[in-house]
Design a protein around this motif. Structure first.
Motif, short mmCIF file in Angstrom:
data_model
loop_
_atom_site.label_atom_id
_atom_site.label_comp_id
_atom_site.label_asym_id
_atom_site.label_seq_id
_atom_site.Cartn_x
_atom_site.Cartn_y
_atom_site.Cartn_z
N HIS A 39 0.84 -1.19 0.00
CA HIS A 39 0.00 0.00 0.00
C HIS A 39 0.88 1.24 0.00
O HIS A 39 1.80 1.35 0.80
CB HIS A 39 -0.91 0.02 1.23
N GLU A 83 -9.55 4.94 -4.68
CA GLU A 83 -8.63 3.83 -4.38
C GLU A 83 -9.44 2.55 -4.17
O GLU A 83 -10.40 2.53 -3.42
CB GLU A 83 -7.83 4.14 -3.11
N ASP A 85 -10.59 -1.13 -2.85
CA ASP A 85 -10.49 -1.84 -1.58
C ASP A 85 -9.45 -2.95 -1.72
O ASP A 85 -9.24 -3.50 -2.81
CB ASP A 85 -11.83 -2.50 -1.22
N ASP A 88 -10.74 -6.02 -3.44
CA ASP A 88 -10.78 -5.95 -4.90
C ASP A 88 -9.43 -6.29 -5.50
O ASP A 88 -9.34 -6.97 -6.53
CB ASP A 88 -11.21 -4.55 -5.36
N TYR A 104 -1.77 -1.18 4.92
CA TYR A 104 -3.20 -1.41 5.19
C TYR A 104 -3.44 -1.63 6.69
O TYR A 104 -4.00 -2.65 7.10
CB TYR A 104 -3.73 -2.60 4.39
N GLU A 107 -7.14 -2.61 7.95
CA GLU A 107 -7.88 -3.75 7.39
C GLU A 107 -8.01 -4.88 8.42
O GLU A 107 -7.25 -4.94 9.38
CB GLU A 107 -7.19 -4.27 6.13
#
Length: 172
Positions: A39, A83, A85, A88, A104, A107
């Motif tokens: 990320h 952006e 997820d 995805d 992340y 998350e």
């Protein structure tokens, strides 16, 4: 089979990338197929100015695939600040034994928190994140029930991830 996802999280300059690359090297040496997600909190580019693919994007292409006999990459331009997820992105991966996710912080997958004394950033992420299941640090840490590993002990951390993620049952 459900995709196995394990995260490497921590504050900026805590050693997340170093930890991720060490774990990828160790786990692939053990025979596992890995994928990674990194990320980025800022604008980044994997293409360089004046390459053909860069010229395609600058001309207005929303997606550009660069393909050779050894690798391929898909560059997708996002409209505004949309952006995708993490879920995805994970759906785009082919079969693998484990996906390591760098970053992340917020998350809901299980994570290793990386701490480096000299980074001097923020507090303990584990205090507010029940998905942090272990700590890697360059100093002594008292984390109660969470296992704590030395930052440089990637072998022991890989052992922990194997067991935690149910990888030790995989036939090598």
């Amino acid at each position: 089979m459900k995709q196995r996802v394990f995260g490497i999280t921590g504050w900026k300059n805590s050693g997340k990338t170093t930890m991720t690359t060490r774990l990828v090297a160790e786990l692939t040496r053990r025979g596992y197929r890995l994928a990674t997600v990194k990320h980025a909190h800022h604008d980044f580019d994997i293409d360089h100015e004046n390459t053909d693919s860069w010229r395609h994007r600058k001309a207005g292409a929303g997606e550009v695939a660069v393909v050779s006999s050894r690798r391929w990459a898909l560059i997708h331009e996002l409209a505004e600040a949309a952006e995708p997820d993490l879920g995805d992105i994970l759906q785009k991966f082919g079969p693998c034994d484990l996906v390591l996710v760098e970053g992340y912080k917020r998350e809901g997958h299980d994570k290793l928190e990386v701490r480096r004394e000299q980074s001097g950033k923020g507090g303990r992420l584990s205090a507010a994140d029940p998905h942090i299941v272990a700590i890697a640090s360059d100093r002594s840490e008292d984390e109660g029930s969470l296992p704590v590993f030395h930052l440089d002990d990637s072998g022991a951390i890989a052992d922990f991830i194997e067991k935690h993620m149910g990888l030790e049952d995989k036939k090598r």
